[in-house]
Design a protein around this motif. Structure first.
Motif, PDB file in Angstrom:
ATOM      1  N   SER A 108     -40.596  -6.306  38.263  1.00 52.64           N
ATOM      2  CA  SER A 108     -39.482  -6.079  39.184  1.00 52.64           C
ATOM      3  C   SER A 108     -38.327  -5.416  38.448  1.00 52.64           C
ATOM      4  O   SER A 108     -38.265  -5.399  37.233  1.00 52.64           O
ATOM      5  N   SER A 109     -37.427  -4.865  39.215  1.00 53.31           N
ATOM      6  CA  SER A 109     -36.200  -4.310  38.647  1.00 53.31           C
ATOM      7  C   SER A 109     -35.025  -4.831  39.460  1.00 53.31           C
ATOM      8  O   SER A 109     -35.187  -5.199  40.623  1.00 53.31           O
ATOM      9  N   PRO A 110     -33.847  -4.891  38.846  1.00 51.02           N
ATOM     10  CA  PRO A 110     -32.688  -5.418  39.578  1.00 51.02           C
ATOM     11  C   PRO A 110     -32.473  -4.652  40.878  1.00 51.02           C
ATOM     12  O   PRO A 110     -32.551  -3.438  40.915  1.00 51.02           O
ATOM     13  N   GLY A 111     -32.251  -5.382  41.939  1.00 55.88           N
ATOM     14  CA  GLY A 111     -32.033  -4.763  43.242  1.00 55.88           C
ATOM     15  C   GLY A 111     -33.296  -4.679  44.079  1.00 55.88           C
ATOM     16  O   GLY A 111     -33.233  -4.572  45.289  1.00 55.88           O
ATOM     17  N   ASN A 112     -34.478  -4.705  43.438  1.00 55.83           N
ATOM     18  CA  ASN A 112     -35.738  -4.640  44.179  1.00 55.83           C
ATOM     19  C   ASN A 112     -36.318  -6.008  44.486  1.00 55.83           C
ATOM     20  O   ASN A 112     -37.168  -6.128  45.346  1.00 55.83           O
ATOM     21  N   SER A 113     -35.907  -7.006  43.748  1.00 58.84           N
ATOM     22  CA  SER A 113     -36.432  -8.355  43.935  1.00 58.84           C
ATOM     23  C   SER A 113     -35.309  -9.344  43.658  1.00 58.84           C
ATOM     24  O   SER A 113     -34.528  -9.148  42.730  1.00 58.84           O
ATOM     25  N   PRO A 114     -35.230 -10.410  44.454  1.00 52.79           N
ATOM     26  CA  PRO A 114     -34.171 -11.392  44.215  1.00 52.79           C
ATOM     27  C   PRO A 114     -34.422 -12.242  42.976  1.00 52.79           C
ATOM     28  O   PRO A 114     -33.553 -12.952  42.525  1.00 52.79           O
ATOM     29  N   TYR A 115     -35.630 -12.172  42.423  1.00 52.77           N
ATOM     30  CA  TYR A 115     -35.944 -12.905  41.211  1.00 52.77           C
ATOM     31  C   TYR A 115     -36.827 -12.038  40.326  1.00 52.77           C
ATOM     32  O   TYR A 115     -37.396 -11.048  40.762  1.00 52.77           O
ATOM     33  N   LEU A 116     -36.943 -12.414  39.068  1.00 50.73           N
ATOM     34  CA  LEU A 116     -37.678 -11.647  38.082  1.00 50.73           C
ATOM     35  C   LEU A 116     -39.182 -11.807  38.285  1.00 50.73           C
ATOM     36  O   LEU A 116     -39.675 -12.920  38.444  1.00 50.73           O
ATOM     37  N   VAL A 117     -39.921 -10.700  38.283  1.00 54.52           N
ATOM     38  CA  VAL A 117     -41.378 -10.726  38.385  1.00 54.52           C
ATOM     39  C   VAL A 117     -41.914 -10.060  37.123  1.00 54.52           C
ATOM     40  O   VAL A 117     -41.484  -8.961  36.764  1.00 54.52           O
ATOM     41  N   CYS A 118     -42.846 -10.738  36.437  1.00 53.30           N
ATOM     42  CA  CYS A 118     -43.357 -10.260  35.148  1.00 53.30           C
ATOM     43  C   CYS A 118     -44.871 -10.340  35.089  1.00 53.30           C
ATOM     44  O   CYS A 118     -45.485 -11.138  35.784  1.00 53.30           O
ATOM     45  N   ASN A 119     -45.457  -9.519  34.233  1.00 58.70           N
ATOM     46  CA  ASN A 119     -46.843  -9.697  33.816  1.00 58.70           C
ATOM     47  C   ASN A 119     -46.789 -10.561  32.566  1.00 58.70           C
ATOM     48  O   ASN A 119     -45.988 -10.293  31.662  1.00 58.70           O
ATOM     49  N   VAL A 120     -47.630 -11.592  32.517  1.00 56.83           N
ATOM     50  CA  VAL A 120     -47.592 -12.518  31.391  1.00 56.83           C
ATOM     51  C   VAL A 120     -48.984 -12.729  30.815  1.00 56.83           C
ATOM     52  O   VAL A 120     -49.992 -12.443  31.460  1.00 56.83           O
ATOM     53  N   GLU A 121     -49.006 -13.242  29.593  1.00 58.68           N
ATOM     54  CA  GLU A 121     -50.234 -13.637  28.925  1.00 58.68           C
ATOM     55  C   GLU A 121     -50.090 -15.102  28.544  1.00 58.68           C
ATOM     56  O   GLU A 121     -49.068 -15.497  27.979  1.00 58.68           O
ATOM     57  N   MET A 122     -51.097 -15.904  28.883  1.00 59.28           N
ATOM     58  CA  MET A 122     -51.032 -17.310  28.522  1.00 59.28           C
ATOM     59  C   MET A 122     -51.008 -17.424  27.002  1.00 59.28           C
ATOM     60  O   MET A 122     -51.695 -16.675  26.301  1.00 59.28           O
ATOM     61  N   TRP A 123     -50.192 -18.328  26.478  1.00 62.01           N
ATOM     62  CA  TRP A 123     -49.961 -18.451  25.044  1.00 62.01           C
ATOM     63  C   TRP A 123     -49.988 -19.944  24.692  1.00 62.01           C
ATOM     64  O   TRP A 123     -48.951 -20.555  24.426  1.00 62.01           O
ATOM     65  N   PRO A 124     -51.196 -20.546  24.685  1.00 58.59           N
ATOM     66  CA  PRO A 124     -51.265 -21.993  24.467  1.00 58.59           C
ATOM     67  C   PRO A 124     -50.763 -22.386  23.079  1.00 58.59           C
ATOM     68  O   PRO A 124     -50.844 -21.610  22.131  1.00 58.59           O
ATOM     69  N   GLU A 125     -50.268 -23.601  22.983  1.00 56.95           N
ATOM     70  CA  GLU A 125     -49.775 -24.130  21.719  1.00 56.95           C
ATOM     71  C   GLU A 125     -50.957 -24.341  20.772  1.00 56.95           C
ATOM     72  O   GLU A 125     -51.973 -24.922  21.148  1.00 56.95           O
ATOM     73  N   ASP A 126     -50.824 -23.892  19.525  1.00 57.67           N
ATOM     74  CA  ASP A 126     -51.904 -24.008  18.548  1.00 57.67           C
ATOM     75  C   ASP A 126     -52.338 -25.453  18.340  1.00 57.67           C
ATOM     76  O   ASP A 126     -53.526 -25.739  18.184  1.00 57.67           O
ATOM     77  N   GLU A 127     -51.387 -26.377  18.330  1.00 56.84           N
ATOM     78  CA  GLU A 127     -51.715 -27.789  18.109  1.00 56.84           C
ATOM     79  C   GLU A 127     -52.625 -28.315  19.212  1.00 56.84           C
ATOM     80  O   GLU A 127     -53.576 -29.051  18.952  1.00 56.84           O
ATOM     81  N   LEU A 128     -52.333 -27.946  20.457  1.00 59.29           N
ATOM     82  CA  LEU A 128     -53.145 -28.416  21.577  1.00 59.29           C
ATOM     83  C   LEU A 128     -54.533 -27.790  21.569  1.00 59.29           C
ATOM     84  O   LEU A 128     -55.526 -28.462  21.841  1.00 59.29           O
ATOM     85  N   VAL A 129     -54.600 -26.510  21.248  1.00 63.24           N
ATOM     86  CA  VAL A 129     -55.895 -25.838  21.188  1.00 63.24           C
ATOM     87  C   VAL A 129     -56.742 -26.486  20.097  1.00 63.24           C
ATOM     88  O   VAL A 129     -57.908 -26.816  20.301  1.00 63.24           O
ATOM     89  N   GLY A 130     -56.140 -26.709  18.929  1.00 58.90           N
ATOM     90  CA  GLY A 130     -56.873 -27.334  17.826  1.00 58.90           C
ATOM     91  C   GLY A 130     -57.353 -28.730  18.161  1.00 58.90           C
ATOM     92  O   GLY A 130     -58.458 -29.136  17.781  1.00 58.90           O
TER      93      GLY A 130
END
Length: 146
Positions: A108-130
């Motif tokens: 999203s860009s300011p003015g086009n959406s009332p809130y932020l829209v993003c593409n994300v990548e899940m980034w699990p915590e290393d401790e939990l994965v281990g």
């Protein structure tokens, strides 16, 4: 804030499970000067979402995940319960933190959406994965072989 109410009503209009992400926006501020016949001259400071968006875009383009100037990480959240009190417009939400994510790109860009829209990548915590990966792998392997 009205944009948050709009976002949560939009999410809750769909079928569960209901997910959304939270990103801390850095305190980029702008000063506004008001001239009012009844109040006289006054000054207030508000969060400038356009400047916050621009700073976030700069930080994403730099490619640094350790950049202290911007919110490159966020939290995936799930709405587990809700109560809508339409008489006064309040919403009461029960929220559960699910996982950490890294912001890849702004959609999203300011003015086009009332809130932020993003593409994300899940980034699990290393401790939990281990801690849980080996057990999950063995459990899934045993269920596949049976």
């Amino acid at each position: 804030l009205p944009q948050h109410c709009h976002m949560f009503h939009s999410i809750l209009a769909g079928n569960p499970p209901w997910y959304f992400g939270h990103i801390y926006l850095p305190p980029v501020k702008a000063t506004m000067h008001h001239i009012s016949p009844s109040l006289g001259n006054s000054t207030s400071t508000v969060v400038d979402n356009i400047r916050s968006h621009e700073q976030m875009q700069i930080n994403l383009q730099s490619g640094s995940i350790n950049n202290d100037n911007g919110p490159l990480f966020g939290t995936l959240l799930r709405i587990t319960d809700r109560r809508l009190q339409d008489s006064d417009g309040r919403m009461i939400l029960a929220i559960q933190s699910i996982d950490k994510f890294r912001v890849d790109a702004l959609v999203s860009s300011p003015g086009n959406s009332p809130y932020l829209v993003c593409n994300v990548e899940m980034w699990p915590e290393d401790e939990l994965v281990g801690e849980y990966f080996d057990k999950a792998l063995m459990t899934s392997a045993s269920s596949i072989s049976s």
